[in-house]
Design a protein around this motif. Structure first.
Motif, PDB file in Angstrom:
ATOM      1  N   ILE A  51       0.775  -1.153  -0.145  1.00  0.00           N
ATOM      2  CA  ILE A  51      -0.185  -0.022  -0.027  1.00  0.00           C
ATOM      3  C   ILE A  51       1.037   1.236   0.011  1.00  0.00           C
ATOM      4  N   ALA A  52       0.607   2.125  -0.943  1.00  0.00           N
ATOM      5  CA  ALA A  52       1.624   3.102  -1.224  1.00  0.00           C
ATOM      6  C   ALA A  52       0.546   4.478  -0.945  1.00  0.00           C
ATOM      7  N   THR A  53       1.282   5.526   0.166  1.00  0.00           N
ATOM      8  CA  THR A  53       0.297   6.499   0.322  1.00  0.00           C
ATOM      9  C   THR A  53       1.231   7.832   0.256  1.00  0.00           C
ATOM     10  N   PRO A  54       1.515   8.204  -0.652  1.00  0.00           N
ATOM     11  CA  PRO A  54       2.306   9.366  -1.187  1.00  0.00           C
ATOM     12  C   PRO A  54       1.726  10.842  -0.847  1.00  0.00           C
ATOM     13  N   GLY A  55       2.157  11.358   0.103  1.00  0.00           N
ATOM     14  CA  GLY A  55       1.466  12.862   0.199  1.00  0.00           C
ATOM     15  C   GLY A  55       0.212  12.881   0.921  1.00  0.00           C
ATOM     16  N   GLY A  56      -0.041  11.967   1.699  1.00  0.00           N
ATOM     17  CA  GLY A  56      -1.337  11.875   2.718  1.00  0.00           C
ATOM     18  C   GLY A  56      -1.004  11.368   4.006  1.00  0.00           C
ATOM     19  N   THR A  57      -0.962  12.135   4.905  1.00  0.00           N
ATOM     20  CA  THR A  57      -1.020  11.593   6.386  1.00  0.00           C
ATOM     21  C   THR A  57      -2.157  10.815   6.867  1.00  0.00           C
ATOM     22  N   LEU A  58      -3.391  11.124   6.524  1.00  0.00           N
ATOM     23  CA  LEU A  58      -4.530  10.358   6.944  1.00  0.00           C
ATOM     24  C   LEU A  58      -4.581   8.988   6.028  1.00  0.00           C
ATOM     25  N   ALA A  59      -4.223   9.226   4.863  1.00  0.00           N
ATOM     26  CA  ALA A  59      -4.126   7.605   4.168  1.00  0.00           C
ATOM     27  C   ALA A  59      -3.005   6.704   4.841  1.00  0.00           C
ATOM     28  N   ALA A  60      -1.877   7.534   5.146  1.00  0.00           N
ATOM     29  CA  ALA A  60      -0.990   6.376   5.784  1.00  0.00           C
ATOM     30  C   ALA A  60      -1.502   5.967   7.250  1.00  0.00           C
ATOM     31  N   LEU A  61      -2.029   6.856   8.021  1.00  0.00           N
ATOM     32  CA  LEU A  61      -2.635   6.363   9.376  1.00  0.00           C
ATOM     33  C   LEU A  61      -3.525   5.264   8.956  1.00  0.00           C
ATOM     34  N   ALA A  62      -4.627   5.604   8.047  1.00  0.00           N
ATOM     35  CA  ALA A  62      -5.717   4.719   7.748  1.00  0.00           C
ATOM     36  C   ALA A  62      -4.951   3.408   7.461  1.00  0.00           C
ATOM     37  N   ALA A  63      -4.074   3.184   6.637  1.00  0.00           N
ATOM     38  CA  ALA A  63      -3.414   2.131   6.151  1.00  0.00           C
ATOM     39  C   ALA A  63      -2.886   1.397   7.332  1.00  0.00           C
ATOM     40  N   LYS A  64      -1.985   2.234   8.242  1.00  0.00           N
ATOM     41  CA  LYS A  64      -1.355   1.618   9.395  1.00  0.00           C
ATOM     42  C   LYS A  64      -2.424   0.859  10.479  1.00  0.00           C
ATOM     43  N   GLY A 120       4.155   8.990   2.229  1.00  0.00           N
ATOM     44  CA  GLY A 120       4.992  10.178   2.089  1.00  0.00           C
ATOM     45  C   GLY A 120       4.155  11.299   2.961  1.00  0.00           C
ATOM     46  N   VAL A 121       4.906  11.776   4.185  1.00  0.00           N
ATOM     47  CA  VAL A 121       4.145  12.537   5.155  1.00  0.00           C
ATOM     48  C   VAL A 121       4.618  13.806   5.491  1.00  0.00           C
ATOM     49  N   GLY A 122       4.291  14.737   5.871  1.00  0.00           N
ATOM     50  CA  GLY A 122       4.542  15.790   6.377  1.00  0.00           C
ATOM     51  C   GLY A 122       4.820  16.295   7.614  1.00  0.00           C
ATOM     52  N   GLU A 123       4.305  15.496   8.540  1.00  0.00           N
ATOM     53  CA  GLU A 123       4.647  15.334   9.943  1.00  0.00           C
ATOM     54  C   GLU A 123       5.531  14.485  10.485  1.00  0.00           C
ATOM     55  N   ASP A 124       6.064  14.315  11.702  1.00  0.00           N
ATOM     56  CA  ASP A 124       6.957  13.376  12.037  1.00  0.00           C
ATOM     57  C   ASP A 124       6.497  12.274  12.160  1.00  0.00           C
ATOM     58  N   PRO A 125       6.845  10.954  11.426  1.00  0.00           N
ATOM     59  CA  PRO A 125       6.250   9.654  11.306  1.00  0.00           C
ATOM     60  C   PRO A 125       6.407   9.002  12.636  1.00  0.00           C
ATOM     61  N   VAL A 126       7.296   9.296  13.459  1.00  0.00           N
ATOM     62  CA  VAL A 126       7.458   8.970  14.862  1.00  0.00           C
ATOM     63  C   VAL A 126       6.347   9.340  15.663  1.00  0.00           C
ATOM     64  N   LYS A 127       5.932  10.624  15.793  1.00  0.00           N
ATOM     65  CA  LYS A 127       4.875  11.085  16.725  1.00  0.00           C
ATOM     66  C   LYS A 127       3.788  10.738  16.044  1.00  0.00           C
ATOM     67  N   LEU A 128       3.517  10.480  15.019  1.00  0.00           N
ATOM     68  CA  LEU A 128       2.190   9.738  14.280  1.00  0.00           C
ATOM     69  C   LEU A 128       2.001   8.504  14.662  1.00  0.00           C
ATOM     70  N   ASN A 142       5.859  -2.211   9.815  1.00  0.00           N
ATOM     71  CA  ASN A 142       5.384  -2.657   8.336  1.00  0.00           C
ATOM     72  C   ASN A 142       5.463  -1.328   7.448  1.00  0.00           C
ATOM     73  N   ALA A 143       5.967  -0.168   7.784  1.00  0.00           N
ATOM     74  CA  ALA A 143       5.650   1.015   7.512  1.00  0.00           C
ATOM     75  C   ALA A 143       7.185   1.603   7.085  1.00  0.00           C
ATOM     76  N   THR A 144       7.405   2.406   6.063  1.00  0.00           N
ATOM     77  CA  THR A 144       8.577   3.204   6.030  1.00  0.00           C
ATOM     78  C   THR A 144       8.235   4.429   4.770  1.00  0.00           C
ATOM     79  N   GLY A 145       8.829   5.415   4.477  1.00  0.00           N
ATOM     80  CA  GLY A 145       8.750   6.159   3.465  1.00  0.00           C
ATOM     81  C   GLY A 145       9.504   7.339   3.494  1.00  0.00           C
ATOM     82  N   ILE A 146       8.624   8.519   3.227  1.00  0.00           N
ATOM     83  CA  ILE A 146       9.307   9.707   2.920  1.00  0.00           C
ATOM     84  C   ILE A 146       8.774  10.696   3.978  1.00  0.00           C
ATOM     85  N   ASN A 147       9.504  11.669   4.585  1.00  0.00           N
ATOM     86  CA  ASN A 147       9.296  12.706   5.418  1.00  0.00           C
ATOM     87  C   ASN A 147       9.410  13.967   4.889  1.00  0.00           C
ATOM     88  N   ILE A 148       8.568  14.741   5.001  1.00  0.00           N
ATOM     89  CA  ILE A 148       8.717  16.267   4.444  1.00  0.00           C
ATOM     90  C   ILE A 148       8.845  17.204   5.769  1.00  0.00           C
TER      91      ILE A 148
END
Length: 334
Positions: free
Chosen positions: A99-112, A123-131, A143-149
Motif C-alpha cells: 500500500i503506497a500513500t504518497p502525500g497523505g498523512t490520513l491515508a498513511a494512518l488509515a493504512a497503518k 509520504g508525510v509532512g508530519e513526524d512519522p515517529v510522533k504519528l 510494516n511502514a517506511t517512506g518519505i518525510n517532508i
C-alpha cells in the motif's frame, strides 16, 4: 503511457460517492502472480497528472513496469477522507503486495490502522515517529517506511516569502482544514510561531467544504486581512480553482504549498517537489516488492523543494516582484 487515459484495470474511480474497483483488476490479481500495488492519495487525478508518471519512474528504476510485472491501482479521493477506512479494508482483504500513500498523512494512518503485515510506503509532512507510523527514522521497525517532508521549515519559508512579496501585509488569514486532523494540528502549531518570528498577526479560518471556503473568504474580507496563507492540504489543492478565483476577486495576495495552485492563478507557492516525492515512494515500493522489509528501510528526509511565482497574478494585484525574488524562484509564470 498517458496517465490521463489510464487503462481501466489500473484504475479506481469515484462512482456515486463510493470508491469502486474495476472487478477484473481483482480477477487479474487472483489469476496471476503479478503483484498488485494500491496507491492511495487524498487528492484528485486532475491535480496530480504528472505524479503517477513519477511513481512509475521510481518503480521502473527497481525493475518493475506497470502492466508487465506489477499492477498499480490508483485511488484518488479528492479530500473525501471518510472514504479511507473502507478502501484500506478492501486492499487488506485482497492482500495487495504494497500500500503506497504518497502525500497523505490520513491515508498513511488509515493504512497503518488497517494492517500490521502488508508493507506500507508513505509520504508525510508530519513526524512519522510522533504519528506512530514508525519506531524511529533510522530503523522504522514495523510494516511502514517512506518519505518525510519538513513542513515546519516549509511553513516558515512560505510566510517569509509572502512577507517579502507583500511587505506591507501584517494581518494574515490562515486557511486550515480541520477535517485533516494531523495536518491541521501541525498548522496550528507552526503557522503562529513562524508568523511571530517576523512580526505578522495570524487569524485562523477553518474550512472543510466548498461552502466553508466561501464563508472563510467572506470573513477575511470583512476583517480586512492583508494576505492569505493556505495551509498544505489535498482538499484545498483539489479546490484550487475556487480558492484562487476568490482570492483574485477580492484582491487578496495568497501563498500556497504546491505549483498546481500557482498554475491555477495563485500568487506564489513554496513546498516540496511532489513529483520527486512520488518518485521516491515508487523507488521504495519497488525495493519492497524485491523483498526488502520496511522495518529495515530508513525513512528518507525530503530535501527537494520548489518556489513558484505567478507574475500575471502579481501584476493583477498591483505587486512589484523584485528581481532578487524572481532569481530565487524555480519557476516564474509570465
Amino acid at each position: 503511457m498517458q496517465f490521463d487515459h489510464l487503462r481501466r484495470r489500473e484504475f479506481i474511480t469515484l462512482l456515486g460517492g463510493a470508491v469502486v474497483a474495476w472487478p477484473f483488476a481483482v480477477r487479474a490479481q487472483q489469476q496471476s502472480s503479478v503483484p498488485v500495488v494500491g496507491l492511495v492519495n487524498a487528492g484528485s487525478l486532475d491535480m496530480s497528472a504528472n505524479r503517477p508518471a513519477a511513481f512509475s519512474r521510481g518503480l521502473s528504476e527497481t525493475g518493475y513496469v506497470d502492466g508487465q510485472n506489477v499492477t498499480v491501482e490508483y485511488h484518488w479521493f479528492s479530500g473525501q477522507y471518510d472514504r479511507l477506512p473502507a478502501l484500506m479494508a478492501d486492499l487488506v482483504r485482497r492482500r495487495v503486495a504494497v500500500i503506497a500513500t504518497p502525500g497523505g498523512t490520513l491515508a498513511a494512518l488509515a493504512a497503518k490502522a488497517a494492517t500490521t503485515t502488508i508493507p506500507i510506503v508513505f509520504g508525510v509532512g508530519e513526524d512519522p515517529v510522533k504519528l506512530g507510523l514508525v519506531s524511529s527514522l533510522a530503523r522504522p521497525g514495523g510494516n511502514a517506511t517512506g518519505i518525510n517532508i519538513f513542513l515546519q521549515e516549509i511553513t516558515a519559508k512560505q510566510l517569509g516569502l509572502l512577507h517579502e512579496l507583500v511587505p506591507k501585509a501584517v494581518r494574515i488569514a490562515a486557511l486550515v482544514n480541520p477535517a485533516n486532523t494531523p495536518a491541521a494540528e501541525a498548522a496550528l502549531r507552526e503557522i503562529p510561531e513562524a508568523a511571530r518570528a517576523i512580526g505578522l498577526q495570524i487569524q485562523v479560518l477553518n474550512a472543510s467544504t466548498s461552502r466553508e471556503i466561501e464563508a472563510a473568504f467572506a470573513t477575511l474580507v470583512r476583517d480586512r486581512a492583508d494576505a492569505l496563507f493556505v495551509a498544505p492540504d489535498t482538499f484545498f489543492i483539489s479546490r484550487r480553482v475556487q480558492i484562487t478565483t476568490l482570492a483574485a476577486r477580492h484582491g487578496i495576495p495568497a501563498a500556497y504549498s504546491t505549483r498546481e495552485e500557482v498554475e491555477a492563478g495563485g500568487l506564489m507557492s513554496y513546498g516540496t517537489d511532489n513529483g520527486d516525492m512520488f518518485h521516491q515512494v515508487g523507488v521504495y515500493t519497488g525495493r519492497v516488492l524485491k523483498g526488502a522489509k520496511p522495518a529495515d528501510l530508513p525513512v528518507v528526509q525530503s530535501t527537494k523543494f520548489e518556489f513558484v511565482i505567478n507574475l500575471q497574478t502579481a501584476r493583477a494585484l498591483g505587486l512589484e516582484v523584485p528581481n532578487s525574488i524572481q532569481l530565487l524562484a524555480d519557476e516564474v509564470i509570465e
